[in-house]
Design an enzyme around this catalytic site. Structure first.
Site, short mmCIF file in Angstrom:
data_model
loop_
_atom_site.label_atom_id
_atom_site.label_comp_id
_atom_site.label_asym_id
_atom_site.label_seq_id
_atom_site.Cartn_x
_atom_site.Cartn_y
_atom_site.Cartn_z
N GLU A 91 0.82 -1.20 0.00
CA GLU A 91 0.00 0.00 0.00
C GLU A 91 0.86 1.26 0.00
O GLU A 91 1.95 1.28 0.57
CB GLU A 91 -0.88 0.05 1.25
CG GLU A 91 -1.82 -1.11 1.39
CD GLU A 91 -2.49 -1.11 2.76
OE1 GLU A 91 -3.36 -1.98 2.97
OE2 GLU A 91 -2.15 -0.28 3.60
N CYS A 111 4.42 -6.80 7.92
CA CYS A 111 5.32 -6.38 9.00
C CYS A 111 5.35 -7.47 10.06
O CYS A 111 4.34 -8.12 10.31
CB CYS A 111 4.81 -5.07 9.61
SG CYS A 111 5.88 -4.37 10.88
N CYS A 115 2.89 -5.15 16.54
CA CYS A 115 2.25 -4.12 17.37
C CYS A 115 0.76 -4.42 17.52
O CYS A 115 0.08 -4.77 16.55
CB CYS A 115 2.46 -2.75 16.76
SG CYS A 115 4.20 -2.24 16.69
N CYS A 118 -1.99 -2.47 15.17
CA CYS A 118 -1.71 -2.25 13.75
C CYS A 118 -2.23 -3.37 12.87
O CYS A 118 -2.05 -4.56 13.18
CB CYS A 118 -0.21 -2.08 13.56
SG CYS A 118 0.26 -1.66 11.87
N CYS A 336 -2.57 1.81 7.98
CA CYS A 336 -1.61 0.88 7.39
C CYS A 336 -2.13 -0.55 7.39
O CYS A 336 -2.54 -1.07 8.43
CB CYS A 336 -0.29 0.93 8.15
SG CYS A 336 0.59 2.48 7.99
#
Length: 346
Positions: A91, A111, A115, A118, A336
């Site tokens: 993205e 990723c 976290c 997220c 995100c």
């Protein structure tokens, strides 16, 4: 076939050596790829005809295709899902700000930082992106803005999917390419990199001599809460992250921004506000408060407007420079990872 999109001028000169052409041809090729939107060597009309026919035998101009695009109702935000030749999709987001056009680029497909708030981490990380793949995100938006008469890319924030400092070499190569006069020629001061706190590479970045801005994802003012929200804190504790950020500010003379996601009844109380003030007092730094953009799978909620305002005012009253991030693109899943996750599910 060798993909030359994303190569520096020096790297292009090396790639063109076997063809026995003068070194200045490399700059011509670079300008065609990065400034004139050339997608094939046939477009490069100032190259000799025989060279235009020979180059495609071993060299390729590899760019992603637009897999999806979402435009916000207010026309200020556009989110792209771009797909590379191997099927990997990432993205990137265009934000039309009062001060110009800003883009947020991804540095990894997915990723693995884990976290708790997220969407990017939900499916883990597929792979690092190359310098050219990161740069192609900027080029595609630059070309779209030009076609639609909306100016150019004015600023770049490296805070899309992925942890930039875990893909250090490619990210630094991207930044230098972004700055190069034969590419976009962007000033380093118009570039911001965001990290979750990869301490060794924060020190490394400080020594690069690049006056880019650094943002640090803080999100909690103590180790217990930060480790709960950000597992990377167990490897690089809060005190070490803040020390590295302070070193970056002192070395570069650039103000560090601490990003702080506000989560209802978790990190937005008076105790956390007091700890945050104690942690940051006396630094060349500011705080960017980010009311959480809820991710369904995470079950974390946004504080009330009154609670957000109280937290902001507490920091101001204690002489901490603070801003509250203005929401953009909520209606198009601009947080995100959300659009990529949708396609992974489909």
């Amino acid at each position: 076939m060798k993909n030359i999109f994303g190569l520096t001028l020096e790297e292009l000169q090396e790639s063109l050596k076997p063809f026995g052409v003068p070194s200045y041809r490399a700059r011509q090729v670079a300008e065609w790829m990065y400034q004139k939107g050339a997608r094939s060597f046939d477009d490069m009309t100032n190259l000799p005809k025989n060279l235009r026919a020979t180059l495609p035998e071993t060299l390729a101009i590899g760019r992603p295709r637009e897999k999806d695009r979402l435009d916000s109702a207010d026309g200020r935000t556009t989110k792209f899902l771009l797909e590379f030749d191997d099927g990997t999709a990432v993205e990137t987001v265009l934000m039309r700000q009062p001060y110009g056009n800003s883009i947020c680029v991804s540095t990894q497909a997915g990723c693995n930082m884990g976290c708790a708030f997220c969407a990017s981490t939900l499916h883990g990380m597929a792979r690092n992106l190359s310098a050219g793949e990161i740069f192609s995100q900027a080029i595609i938006i630059e070309e779209m803005l030009h076609r639609e008469g909306q100016g150019k890319v004015d600023t770049v924030v490296i805070m899309g999917s992925g942890e930039p400092l875990m893909n250090y070499d490619n990210v630094l190569a991207f930044i230098r390419l972004l700055h190069a006069p034969y590419a976009l020629g962007m000033g380093y001061r118009n570039i911001t990199l965001s990290t979750s706190g990869i301490v060794p590479n924060m020190y490394r970045l400080a020594e690069e001599g690049l006056p880019i801005s650094l943002s640090v994802s803080l999100h909690a003012p103590n180790d217990a809460l930060r480790s709960r929200l950000m597992p990377i804190n167990r490897k690089y504790p809060l005190a070490d992250v803040v020390k590295a950020a302070r070193h970056y500010a002192e070395t570069t003379k650039r103000r560090v921004t601490y990003e702080y996601i506000l989560i209802d009844q978790l990190n937005d109380g008076e105790e956390q506000a007091q700890e945050l003030v104690s942690l940051l007092r006396g630094q060349l730094a500011s705080v960017n408060l980010i009311p959480i953009n809820p991710v369904v799978e995470r079950h974390l909620l946004r504080p009330s407007a009154a609670r957000i305002k109280w937290f902001e005012q507490y920091l101001l009253d204690h002489h901490i420079q603070v801003t509250v991030r203005r929401e953009m693109g909520t209606d198009i899943q601009a947080a995100c990872g959300q659009l990529r996750n949708k396609h992974l599910k489909d």
